[in-house]
Design a protein around this motif. Sequence first.
Motif, PDB file in Angstrom:
ATOM      1  N   THR A 265      -2.636   1.571  -8.608  1.00 11.45           N
ATOM      2  CA  THR A 265      -1.271   1.979  -8.941  1.00 11.45           C
ATOM      3  C   THR A 265      -1.222   2.311 -10.424  1.00 11.45           C
ATOM      4  OG1 THR A 265      -0.357   0.534  -7.234  1.00 11.45           O
ATOM      5  CG2 THR A 265       1.157   1.327  -8.931  1.00 11.45           C
ATOM      6  N   HIS A 267       0.706   2.948 -13.784  1.00 10.13           N
ATOM      7  CA  HIS A 267       1.976   2.604 -14.426  1.00 10.13           C
ATOM      8  C   HIS A 267       2.049   3.269 -15.794  1.00 10.13           C
ATOM      9  CE1 HIS A 267       3.174  -0.535 -11.519  1.00 10.13           C
ATOM     10  NE2 HIS A 267       1.900  -0.879 -11.489  1.00 10.13           N
ATOM     11  N   SER A 272       5.690   4.754 -11.803  1.00 13.49           N
ATOM     12  CA  SER A 272       4.496   4.269 -11.115  1.00 13.49           C
ATOM     13  C   SER A 272       4.170   5.215  -9.968  1.00 13.49           C
ATOM     14  CB  SER A 272       4.686   2.846 -10.592  1.00 13.49           C
ATOM     15  OG  SER A 272       5.702   2.812  -9.605  1.00 13.49           O
TER      16      SER A 272
END
Length: 463
Positions: A265, A267, A272
């Motif tokens: 993921t 960020h 995100s």
Amino acid sequence: MIGVSCGEIADAVRGELVGAEPTAVVDGAVVIDSRDAGPGGLFVALPGERVDGHDFVGTATEAGVTASLTTRPVEGCPCIVVDDTQQALGNLARLVMTKLPELTVVALTGSTGKTSTKDLIGQLLGAHGETVSPEGSFNNEIGHPLTALRATASTKYLVAEMGARHRGDITYLCGITPPRIGLVLNVGTSHIGEFGNQDAIAEAKGELIEAVTSGGTAVLNADDHRVAGMRRRTKENVITFGEAPDADVRAADVKLDAEGRPAFTLHIGDFSAAVQLQLIGEHYVSNALAAAGVALAAGLTPEQVADGLNAAQRVSAARMELTERADGVTIINDAFNANPESTRAALKSLVAIGRSRGARTWAVLGEMLELGDTSSDQHDAIGRLAVRLDVNRLVVVGPGAKPMHLGASLEGSWGNESVYVETIGEALDLLRAELRAGDVVLVKSSKAAKLRSLADALLEEQQ
């Protein structure tokens, strides 16, 4: 290259025109190999240990170059004669950069991952404007200016990979292409034989951050304390990347699929997005975050960055290049180069892939060069790591790499789990005799150890 007259070039490189017209324009490719010479170009005659470029000035002239950079006149050929053609090549690139004020120069350095990260940056930026980036690993006093000279008036981004073997090398390269965006990936042990210790390597790598131009951005690895500490070496903007919770560009929830490709993921502030890389090895997560930081500094949105990372492909050969043979054996060719950090990362990727497939794993490792007095200990440590990671078979190739086998033996390797062979031919014979369907084989060494030829042989015989 943008059009520059021979007169301008002569002034910039402090050369003398011999048989070349001052008004004649160089607007083709600048080359060091006469086989690549063409109309309107410039041939640079570099002296070599085995071949002298001056012997091919006539060939380049016949191919249509406007002139050649030489250290002596060549009869019947238009020349710009200088004291040092390599230095003149750098001065010419510096001249061309002054004629491209709108060009955004991205420079990067690091002990590992430079070329792969350069490829990622080139793809991210290339989707949003004409981008020039180095071919292969053009990161020294010759390859760097040759890359810069490929830029034209329509080029929006120039990506410059910078290597260093001595203090001042990066300062010199930055003097040719002053960076608006400067990236330092990491500080490892590559070239520690030249520098003595990692702090000295950090001093050299940090020259890039000091060279970032006014209003520019430094992109720094928050997970490497030596790189993070380079913040103090610039007054310009700073973007940090890594898995550290305070990094500006951060990865979380990192996982590997059955092919060893990482997903995570991404960020960026409040943004995100899910990213699935098409590259093999968890270590590419850091490279991807670094490329993301550069892209943000260049003006891309977080959405564009995430989309670009998901779309990016492997560009350069022999870097975690996975190929499955017709007989079911998988070869991971990572033999372009090696140092302790990249070898550890490759071994971990090998084991992850093998575990996901329930496959037998082979590590075929050659010497890691330029480690100085630490060489024996570093090779010993890699052998021990292979045992701790439970690599099924370790094949150590060549006298310089032998401490890997000794380390593996002392760590608890038994039977023929670890084997030492003197030559690539012996290693190839062993593999041909013992590989079976489903096996996963990693091949890695420094370039000069030439294990890339072994990987090529393992693939070619199945084609």
